[in-house]
Design a protein around this motif. Structure first.
Motif, short mmCIF file in Angstrom:
data_model
loop_
_atom_site.label_atom_id
_atom_site.label_comp_id
_atom_site.label_asym_id
_atom_site.label_seq_id
_atom_site.Cartn_x
_atom_site.Cartn_y
_atom_site.Cartn_z
N ARG A 24 0.82 -1.21 0.00
CA ARG A 24 0.00 0.00 0.00
C ARG A 24 0.86 1.27 0.00
NH1 ARG A 24 -3.73 -2.54 -1.96
NH2 ARG A 24 -5.16 -3.68 -0.64
N THR A 25 0.27 2.31 -0.59
CA THR A 25 0.83 3.65 -0.53
C THR A 25 -0.25 4.55 0.07
OG1 THR A 25 -0.03 4.34 -2.69
CG2 THR A 25 2.13 3.22 -2.66
N ASP A 27 -1.87 6.69 -1.41
CA ASP A 27 -2.95 6.79 -2.40
C ASP A 27 -3.83 5.54 -2.43
OD1 ASP A 27 -2.21 9.34 -3.22
OD2 ASP A 27 -0.85 8.56 -4.75
N THR A 28 -3.26 4.37 -2.12
CA THR A 28 -4.02 3.13 -2.24
C THR A 28 -4.45 2.55 -0.88
OG1 THR A 28 -2.01 1.76 -2.26
CG2 THR A 28 -2.86 2.52 -4.39
N ASP A 29 -4.11 3.20 0.19
CA ASP A 29 -4.41 2.70 1.52
C ASP A 29 -5.82 3.14 1.94
OD1 ASP A 29 -4.34 1.86 4.22
OD2 ASP A 29 -3.60 3.86 4.80
N THR A 30 -6.79 2.26 1.74
CA THR A 30 -8.17 2.61 2.10
C THR A 30 -8.46 2.41 3.59
OG1 THR A 30 -8.92 0.41 1.43
CG2 THR A 30 -9.05 2.16 -0.22
#
Length: 84
Positions: A24-25, A27-30
């Motif tokens: 995860r980054t 931006d992609t860490d929900t």
């Protein structure tokens, strides 16, 4: 006498969010974003949100730094496959 005592003053706490992930980054860490949004919407403060790899030493260093910081009241972690 269960529940929230509405007569008490609300005192916001400072929460550190630790996301353990090798993929995860920001931006992609929900999951971390959802935690942060819920914390903020509840009137509390997000002190910091970190993403660290699923590595025992990286996790330890992040948590240790927050434990030593008197501003941080709560540490929440999410993700990872467990401490290996």
């Amino acid at each position: 006498m269960f529940g929230i005592n509405e007569n008490l003053e609300f005192i916001p706490v400072h929460v550190a969010i630790l996301v353990v992930s090798d993929t995860r980054t920001m931006d992609t860490d929900t999951s971390g974003k959802t935690l942060g949004d819920r914390i903020t919407n509840s009137g509390h403060k997000v002190f910091e949100r970190l993403i660290v790899p699923d590595d025992k030493e990286a996790i330890r260093e992040a948590v240790k730094g927050w434990i030593e910081n008197s501003t941080v009241d709560v540490v929440i972690s999410t993700g990872g496959t467990g401490l290996t």
